[in-house]
Design an enzyme around this catalytic site. Structure first.
Site, PDB file in Angstrom:
ATOM      1  N   GLU A   1      79.095  56.279  20.250  1.00 26.40           N
ATOM      2  CA  GLU A   1      80.033  56.451  20.238  1.00 26.40           C
ATOM      3  C   GLU A   1      81.028  55.440  19.076  1.00 26.40           C
ATOM      4  O   GLU A   1      80.593  54.047  19.436  1.00 26.40           O
ATOM      5  CB  GLU A   1      81.011  55.939  21.091  1.00 26.40           C
ATOM      6  CG  GLU A   1      80.370  56.930  22.199  1.00 26.40           C
ATOM      7  CD  GLU A   1      81.375  58.467  22.046  1.00 26.40           C
ATOM      8  OE1 GLU A   1      82.412  58.262  21.223  1.00 26.40           O
ATOM      9  OE2 GLU A   1      80.508  59.001  22.141  1.00 26.40           O
TER      10      GLU A   1
ATOM     11  N   CYS B   1      89.140  52.486  19.555  1.00 27.39           N
ATOM     12  CA  CYS B   1      88.331  52.987  18.223  1.00 27.39           C
ATOM     13  C   CYS B   1      89.059  54.274  17.481  1.00 27.39           C
ATOM     14  O   CYS B   1      88.937  54.612  16.603  1.00 27.39           O
ATOM     15  CB  CYS B   1      86.825  53.624  18.924  1.00 27.39           C
ATOM     16  SG  CYS B   1      87.314  54.555  20.233  1.00 27.39           S
TER      17      CYS B   1
ATOM     18  N   GLU C   1      87.085  49.210   9.032  1.00 29.81           N
ATOM     19  CA  GLU C   1      88.021  49.157  10.326  1.00 29.81           C
ATOM     20  C   GLU C   1      88.507  48.155  10.561  1.00 29.81           C
ATOM     21  O   GLU C   1      87.564  46.694  10.855  1.00 29.81           O
ATOM     22  CB  GLU C   1      86.637  50.146  11.673  1.00 29.81           C
ATOM     23  CG  GLU C   1      87.004  50.028  12.610  1.00 29.81           C
ATOM     24  CD  GLU C   1      86.299  50.505  14.126  1.00 29.81           C
ATOM     25  OE1 GLU C   1      85.516  49.634  13.576  1.00 29.81           O
ATOM     26  OE2 GLU C   1      86.584  51.006  14.369  1.00 29.81           O
TER      27      GLU C   1
END
Ligand code: NAD
Length: 488
Positions: free
Chosen positions: A248, A282, A381
């Site tokens: 993940e 996330c 990110e």
């Protein structure tokens, strides 16, 4: 406070005697000394877990028996609700109101997988008149669980619950920046009656303790949540032993707003999606794509609301945005603010430390407008309270922009035209899409991303598949013809 490893039912220091220090994000003062695990500690923890796997009761118990322990774990978590929330708040800088939600979700994870393991069936394939082929799922072995520092306790339980439900003993390696809440797990597991050796905890730096767990030959599965770059390193190492991997990874998720959407709700969702959990999320809606017909007014309202978000002490119930996890991460996020300005994006609001908070990792809610796909702040990110807003004119352009990063974790669509919403949902490269909704989890559904956001899915039976191996038994129910060799 001193935190130690936990293995075979006992708290132990590192074999080397080494420790590291954890900082409180609101002050950056050292407040915890933590055992720094390395390959020797990992080897001891894996050996305890391996013994629990080969000789212990846990993998041999019925689903009902394991489920009873999982439910007791959920109750033990709930009975520590206050303590868990204050630990999580202090250790990660999450606002206390949002930290409370995490412990409730953690308890829910255990109840959910307790229910699932008692209701999941296994498969039988009949070949009429000749064969009955049945599939049983067996626990895969010792599970290595490696978790990040954002919502640490919730994410640890998101892996622990299915691994334990499946019958696997585990070795958990929590993130070194947020080790505190995991230190409650040993007493929680003991109180719930989990046999010794089934739950093992090794603290330490990722490149040492984490890497040793990935490299250990007796750990056939690694479930990892963290950065995409770390995921790559783990995959390379895991290749040596052909391990099962569940990854993940990072995200840069778009929230697309069409002019026919309920714009008030879209605005609420955009703000909550990127500024909740300090933006360290996330699935954060970190790119907001707005149709040009409503772009200017939407950006103005977004900036106005962001300017009013209450940044403050994580322990204050009025705080909406707390302290970022660590000074290194804080500097990284501030660097992105500088990069955004240099790249020519319009800083609509925020971008600085609030004047009233001279210490700790505090940053105002930050909105960049007029962000173009070539900019690093659009592509990378940031993992903090920074949102990038970009205009689009057509549906085709919205899809292109939504897909224009290497990530593909989540996407959020806001439109009054449901046919368009479904068209977009099909065209967007993301593991999960929400239409006219904020990010509400359904634990039964597959959670995970595509492209650089991950590999494999967790959630519901998908999690059980990570921690089990299917085992097929073919049974002849009649005399099947057998080709006869060697007769002449
Ligand atoms: P990270 O990759 O730096 O660390 C995650 C964990 O991996 C930590 O426990 C760390 O110690 C360990 N680690 C680091 N190097 C290692 C190595 N070489 N071998 C083995 N283990 C190693 O990530 P982070 O900064 O803690 O977390 C933030 C990241 O996690 C963000 O990218 C975020 O998007 C991602 N994340 C993803 C999800 C998801 O479900 N997709 C959920 C939460 C967070």
């Amino acid at each position: 406070m001193n935190l130690e490893h936990y293995m075979d039912g006992a708290h132990v220091p590192s074999v080397s005697g080494e420790t590291f220090t954890a900082l409180a994000p609101a002050t950056n003062e050292p407040y915890l000394t933590v055992a720094a695990g390395d390959a020797a500690d990992v080897a001891a923890a894996v050996s305890a877990a391996r013994k629990a796997f080969t000789d212990g009761p846990w993998p041999r118990m019925t689903g009902e028996e394991r489920a009873a322990v999982l439910r007791a774990i959920a109750a033990a978590i709930e009975s520590r609700d206050d303590l868990l929330a204050t630990h999580e708040c202090r250790d990660t800088g999450l606002p206390i109101t949002q930290a409370r939600g995490q412990s409730r979700r953690a308890a829910h994870n255990f109840r959910f997988f307790a229910d699932l393991i008692t209701t999941l069936g296994e498969d039988v394939y009949r070949v009429a008149g000749s064969q009955l082929n049945y599939v049983v799922r067996k626990p895969i072995g010792v599970a290595g669980l490696i978790t990040p520092w954002n919502t640490p306790f919730m994410l640890e339980t998101w892996k622990l619950a299915p691994a334990l439900a499946a019958g696997c003993p585990v070795v958990l390696k929590p993130a070194e920046w947020s080790p505190l809440s995991a230190s409650l797990l040993p007493e929680i597991m003991e109180e719930a009656g989990l046999p010794p050796g089934v739950f093992n905890l090794v603290h330490g730096i990722g490149e040492e303790a984490g890497a040793a767990l990935v490299a250990h030959p007796d750990v056939p599965v690694i479930s990892f949540t963290g950065e995409t770059g770390t995921g790559r390193i783990i995959m390379r190492s895991a290749a040596d032993h052909l391990k099962t991997l569940s990854m993940e990874l990072g995200g840069k998720s778009p929230l697309v707003v069409f002019d026919d959407a309920d714009l008030d709700r879209a605005l609420d969702a955009a703000i909550f999606g990127v500024f909740s959990l300090n933006g360290e999320r996330c699935t954060a809606s970190s790119r907001v794509l707005v149709q040009d017909t409503v772009y200017d007014s939407f950006v103005a309202r977004l900036a106005q609301r962001a300017a009013r978000i209450r940044v403050g002490s994580p322990e204050d119930p009025a705080t909406e945005l707390g302290a970022l996890i660590h000074p290194d991460h804080y500097d990284r996020v501030l660097d992105y603010v500088r990069v955004g300005v240099e790249e020519g994006a319009r800083l609509a609001v925020g971008g600085s430390r609030p004047a009233s908070l001279p210490h700790g990792n505090f940053l105002e809610a930050t909105v960049f407008a007029d962000v173009t796909p070539g900019m690093r702040i659009f592509q990378e990110e940031i993992f903090g309270p920074v949102v990038c807003v970009s205009p689009f004119s057509t549906e085709t352009e919205a899809v292109e922009l939504a897909n224009a990063t290497r990530y593909g974790l989540a996407a959020y669509l806001w439109t009054g035209d449901l046919r368009r919403a479904h068209r977009m949902a099909q065209a967007i490269e993301a593991g999960m899409v929400w239409i006219n909704s904020q990010n509400v989890r359904d634990l039964r559904t597959p959670f995970g991303g595509v492209k650089a956001s991950g590999l494999g899915r967790e959630g519901g039976r998908h999690s059980i598949e990570v921690f089990t191996e299917p085992h097929v038994v073919h049974v002849a129910t009649d005399d099947l013809p057998i080709p006869r060799f060697g007769l002449v």
